[in-house]
Design a protein around this motif. Structure first.
Motif, PDB file in Angstrom:
ATOM      1  N   ASP A  93       5.537   4.648 -17.314  1.00  0.00           N
ATOM      2  CA  ASP A  93       6.950   4.844 -16.969  1.00  0.00           C
ATOM      3  C   ASP A  93       7.237   4.411 -15.533  1.00  0.00           C
ATOM      4  O   ASP A  93       8.285   3.821 -15.244  1.00  0.00           O
ATOM      5  N   ILE A  94       6.308   4.701 -14.625  1.00  0.00           N
ATOM      6  CA  ILE A  94       6.491   4.294 -13.224  1.00  0.00           C
ATOM      7  C   ILE A  94       6.531   2.775 -13.126  1.00  0.00           C
ATOM      8  O   ILE A  94       7.403   2.201 -12.461  1.00  0.00           O
ATOM      9  N   ASP A  95       5.602   2.111 -13.797  1.00  0.00           N
ATOM     10  CA  ASP A  95       5.570   0.648 -13.749  1.00  0.00           C
ATOM     11  C   ASP A  95       6.830   0.047 -14.370  1.00  0.00           C
ATOM     12  O   ASP A  95       7.413  -0.901 -13.833  1.00  0.00           O
ATOM     13  N   THR A  96       7.258   0.607 -15.485  1.00  0.00           N
ATOM     14  CA  THR A  96       8.466   0.100 -16.149  1.00  0.00           C
ATOM     15  C   THR A  96       9.693   0.278 -15.261  1.00  0.00           C
ATOM     16  O   THR A  96      10.519  -0.635 -15.126  1.00  0.00           O
ATOM     17  N   ALA A  97       9.808   1.437 -14.629  1.00  0.00           N
ATOM     18  CA  ALA A  97      10.961   1.715 -13.769  1.00  0.00           C
ATOM     19  C   ALA A  97      11.017   0.753 -12.592  1.00  0.00           C
ATOM     20  O   ALA A  97      12.091   0.254 -12.228  1.00  0.00           O
ATOM     21  N   MET A  98       9.870   0.470 -11.987  1.00  0.00           N
ATOM     22  CA  MET A  98       9.849  -0.412 -10.821  1.00  0.00           C
ATOM     23  C   MET A  98      10.083  -1.872 -11.207  1.00  0.00           C
ATOM     24  O   MET A  98      10.699  -2.630 -10.454  1.00  0.00           O
ATOM     25  N   PHE A 141      11.813  -3.007 -13.994  1.00  0.00           N
ATOM     26  CA  PHE A 141      13.147  -3.264 -14.534  1.00  0.00           C
ATOM     27  C   PHE A 141      14.263  -2.601 -13.727  1.00  0.00           C
ATOM     28  O   PHE A 141      15.411  -3.036 -13.794  1.00  0.00           O
ATOM     29  N   GLY A 142      13.912  -1.580 -12.953  1.00  0.00           N
ATOM     30  CA  GLY A 142      14.932  -0.917 -12.149  1.00  0.00           C
ATOM     31  C   GLY A 142      15.056  -1.478 -10.750  1.00  0.00           C
ATOM     32  O   GLY A 142      16.142  -1.518 -10.168  1.00  0.00           O
ATOM     33  N   VAL A 143      13.929  -1.936 -10.182  1.00  0.00           N
ATOM     34  CA  VAL A 143      13.921  -2.448  -8.810  1.00  0.00           C
ATOM     35  C   VAL A 143      13.572  -3.940  -8.780  1.00  0.00           C
ATOM     36  O   VAL A 143      13.553  -4.558  -7.731  1.00  0.00           O
ATOM     37  N   ASN A 144      13.279  -4.500  -9.953  1.00  0.00           N
ATOM     38  CA  ASN A 144      12.976  -5.927 -10.093  1.00  0.00           C
ATOM     39  C   ASN A 144      11.677  -6.327  -9.397  1.00  0.00           C
ATOM     40  O   ASN A 144      11.560  -7.435  -8.878  1.00  0.00           O
ATOM     41  N   TYR A 145      10.693  -5.416  -9.381  1.00  0.00           N
ATOM     42  CA  TYR A 145       9.374  -5.769  -8.867  1.00  0.00           C
ATOM     43  C   TYR A 145       8.668  -6.667  -9.885  1.00  0.00           C
ATOM     44  O   TYR A 145       8.824  -6.480 -11.093  1.00  0.00           O
ATOM     45  N   PRO A 146       7.875  -7.633  -9.423  1.00  0.00           N
ATOM     46  CA  PRO A 146       7.150  -8.496 -10.368  1.00  0.00           C
ATOM     47  C   PRO A 146       6.066  -7.748 -11.135  1.00  0.00           C
ATOM     48  O   PRO A 146       5.699  -8.137 -12.242  1.00  0.00           O
ATOM     49  N   LEU A 147       5.548  -6.671 -10.524  1.00  0.00           N
ATOM     50  CA  LEU A 147       4.538  -5.828 -11.162  1.00  0.00           C
ATOM     51  C   LEU A 147       4.861  -4.373 -10.854  1.00  0.00           C
ATOM     52  O   LEU A 147       5.444  -4.060  -9.811  1.00  0.00           O
ATOM     53  N   GLY A 148       4.443  -3.490 -11.739  1.00  0.00           N
ATOM     54  CA  GLY A 148       4.556  -2.077 -11.424  1.00  0.00           C
ATOM     55  C   GLY A 148       3.488  -1.692 -10.417  1.00  0.00           C
ATOM     56  O   GLY A 148       2.434  -2.333 -10.339  1.00  0.00           O
ATOM     57  N   PRO A 149       3.706  -0.647  -9.617  1.00  0.00           N
ATOM     58  CA  PRO A 149       2.750  -0.289  -8.565  1.00  0.00           C
ATOM     59  C   PRO A 149       1.378   0.135  -9.076  1.00  0.00           C
ATOM     60  O   PRO A 149       0.367  -0.113  -8.406  1.00  0.00           O
ATOM     61  N   ALA A 190       0.828  -1.209   0.000  1.00  0.00           N
ATOM     62  CA  ALA A 190       0.000   0.000   0.000  1.00  0.00           C
ATOM     63  C   ALA A 190       0.862   1.258   0.000  1.00  0.00           C
ATOM     64  O   ALA A 190       0.560   2.236  -0.704  1.00  0.00           O
ATOM     65  N   MET A 191       1.946   1.237   0.767  1.00  0.00           N
ATOM     66  CA  MET A 191       2.807   2.417   0.840  1.00  0.00           C
ATOM     67  C   MET A 191       3.556   2.649  -0.471  1.00  0.00           C
ATOM     68  O   MET A 191       3.693   3.789  -0.932  1.00  0.00           O
ATOM     69  N   VAL A 192       4.029   1.573  -1.096  1.00  0.00           N
ATOM     70  CA  VAL A 192       4.721   1.702  -2.382  1.00  0.00           C
ATOM     71  C   VAL A 192       3.761   2.231  -3.449  1.00  0.00           C
ATOM     72  O   VAL A 192       4.086   3.145  -4.219  1.00  0.00           O
ATOM     73  N   ILE A 193       2.566   1.660  -3.487  1.00  0.00           N
ATOM     74  CA  ILE A 193       1.563   2.090  -4.463  1.00  0.00           C
ATOM     75  C   ILE A 193       1.177   3.546  -4.231  1.00  0.00           C
ATOM     76  O   ILE A 193       1.042   4.335  -5.182  1.00  0.00           O
TER      77      ILE A 193
END
Length: 221
Positions: A165-170, A172-180, A146-149
């Motif tokens: 862009d936010i979803d792509t950054a998270m 590929f940049g932070v290796n999240y399985p999904l963008g927020p 919830a806080m990340v989103i």
């Protein structure tokens, strides 16, 4: 031995489409706590998966306390679960399934004597459970998600980047399985706002203040 389960669910839970299409006879859709007064609830385990905040969840649990003596496992993703477990001592355990999990693994807190029943219940749903030692407010995974989103929606408010862009950054940049942003839509923005409001109400901490952009994504009902 066969375990009979009664699953209570609200339409705004992301499990709902799957359970509805499965045609399972043990699933009951609730829109309010009073709906359980039509049920006999004779099953071995009552699994409450309603995605409700404090007021509606309290009303449901009050009614369940009067309606059954069977073990009740309740989803406490959106409330101060620790306080609920103390107030409603008849609850045999709690789970956190409201926030979409890419790995289909969800946190659970259950009294040892009821763990076999809970494991069987979730095995039948094809879901894995991760036992935790405390519930807190919204467990751990929903609270952090919830806080990340929320921060992602603040970035949208400020025009720092687009949703894509936010979803792509998270991813590929932070290796999240999904963008927020994608994560919020898979969960339902309304639930994220509900948990953030609960966190702010209980703690008084302004870091849990929900983004206005996120509130605008949240249905009123």
């Amino acid at each position: 031995m066969t375990t009979n389960i009664r699953i209570l669910i609200s339409r705004d839970h992301h499990f709902f489409p799957i359970l509805e299409s499965s045609g399972r006879a043990d699933v009951t859709i609730l829109s309010r706590g009073a709906d359980i007064e039509k049920l006999e609830l004779k099953e071995d385990l009552i699994l409450d998966l309603t995605a409700w905040g404090r007021e509606k969840k309290s009303d449901l649990l009050e009614r369940l306390c009067e309606s059954t003596t069977k073990p009740v496992i309740s989803d406490l993703s959106l409330v101060w679960g620790e306080a609920f477990l103390k107030r409603y001592s008849f609850i045999a355990g709690a789970v956190a399934t409201v926030f979409h999990s890419p790995t289909a693994t969800y946190e659970s807190f259950v009294r040892p004597e009821h763990k076999p029943l809970l494991d069987k219940a979730f095995e039948s749903l094809g879901i894995s459970l991760h036992p935790v030692e405390e519930v807190g407010i919204g467990f751990t995974f929903p609270r952090i998600s919830a806080m990340v989103i929320n921060e992602a929606y603040f970035a949208l408010e400020e025009g720092l980047a687009s949703s894509e862009d936010i979803d792509t950054a998270m991813k590929f940049g932070v290796n999240y399985p999904l963008g927020p942003i994608d994560w919020s839509l898979r969960t339902n923005p309304k639930h994220i706002v509900t948990l953030l409001d609960e966190l702010q109400s209980v703690t008084g901490d302004q870091r849990y203040r929900a983004s206005m952009r996120l509130r605008l994504e949240s249905p009123l009902s």
